[in-house]
Write a protein that holds these residues in place. Structure first.
Motif, short mmCIF file in Angstrom:
data_model
loop_
_atom_site.label_atom_id
_atom_site.label_comp_id
_atom_site.label_asym_id
_atom_site.label_seq_id
_atom_site.Cartn_x
_atom_site.Cartn_y
_atom_site.Cartn_z
N LYS A 83 -2.31 5.08 1.81
CA LYS A 83 -3.37 5.35 0.55
C LYS A 83 -5.08 4.24 0.83
N ASP A 84 -4.29 3.88 0.72
CA ASP A 84 -5.52 2.30 1.37
C ASP A 84 -5.17 1.58 3.24
N HIS A 85 -4.97 2.75 3.66
CA HIS A 85 -4.56 1.75 4.65
C HIS A 85 -6.37 2.86 6.40
N SER A 110 -6.41 6.20 7.00
CA SER A 110 -5.60 7.72 5.38
C SER A 110 -5.89 8.71 6.06
#
Length: 231
Positions: free
Chosen positions: A118-120, A123
């Motif tokens: 999700k916060d990569h 993403s």
């Protein structure tokens, strides 16, 4: 009085009018409906006028130097901030997803469908491949973006892009029973993946950056009538 002529009036010609060419265009190799070959061709055309990036650790006679140069022109890779490429370093699943998305001209999607990205930083790229059915991640709903990608995993993703004429004829002596055996065999038939001189593929080995890049470019090259000078 003069009678009316008995000759029937001229009728419309019986010859069918010339129709448009009925030649069937060569079908695109990509079977994945989300991949637009025209978009890929546009990327390649633009690359002709795009300068290649030079990396301090890639000389002109380095293995895969041609592939790396083409990839920079296509915008698939940019290297590291210190001007290096690290051709022999392993590539993560997130890095490969980003490279593949750019090569295919696919749109990034947000938010991700995987619970661990999700916060990569990758993403959107990972979500783009998910939306195009190129990757489904793992059964637990994760993608494991920071894990090194294996050669078998790359084969599975590329097989989800191109026409899947899967074959059961085993090409390498170390892939019998492997979960991606059919995909590896198909890509081998097409010249997209290659093994070692002793007949091994090493499906579970971590792919290097240059290996991953070359497999992507070989896949593209088949659909582009081998117009890319990559080897």
């Amino acid at each position: 009085p003069t009678t009316a002529p008995t000759t029937a009036p001229t009728t419309a010609p019986t010859t069918a009018p010339t129709t448009a060419s009925t030649t069937t265009p060569t079908p695109a190799l990509f079977f994945n409906e989300k991949v637009d070959l025209d978009v890929v061709k546009a990327i390649v055309e633009k690359a002709k006028s795009t300068p290649a990036l030079a990396f301090k650790d890639v000389s002109k006679d380095s293995p895969n130097a041609k592939a790396i140069e083409v990839a920079t022109r296509l915008g698939i890779i940019t290297g590291y901030s210190d001007g290096s490429f690290h051709a022999d370093a392993t590539v993560t699943r997130a890095e490969f997803a980003t490279m593949l998305l750019k090569a295919l001209g696919l749109e990034a999607k947000d938010p991700s469908n995987f619970k661990d990205v999700k916060d990569h930083w990758a993403s959107d790229a990972i979500s783009g491949l998910k939306a195009s059915s190129i990757t489904n991640g793992y059964s637990d709903g994760t993608f494991k973006p920071n894990n090194s990608i294996s050669r078998a995993e790359i084969a599975a993703m590329l097989a989800a892009v191109i026409n899947p004429n899967l074959t059961k004829e085993t090409k390498f002596k170390d892939i019998l029973g492997n979960w991606a055996e059919a995909e590896i065999n198909m890509l081998s038939d097409m010249g997209i993946v290659k093994g070692t001189v002793d007949g091994l593929f090493k499906p579970n080995a971590n792919a290097t950056r240059s290996e991953a890049l070359l497999m992507i470019l070989r896949m593209l090259n088949i659909s582009l009538d081998f117009s890319l000078d990559i080897e």
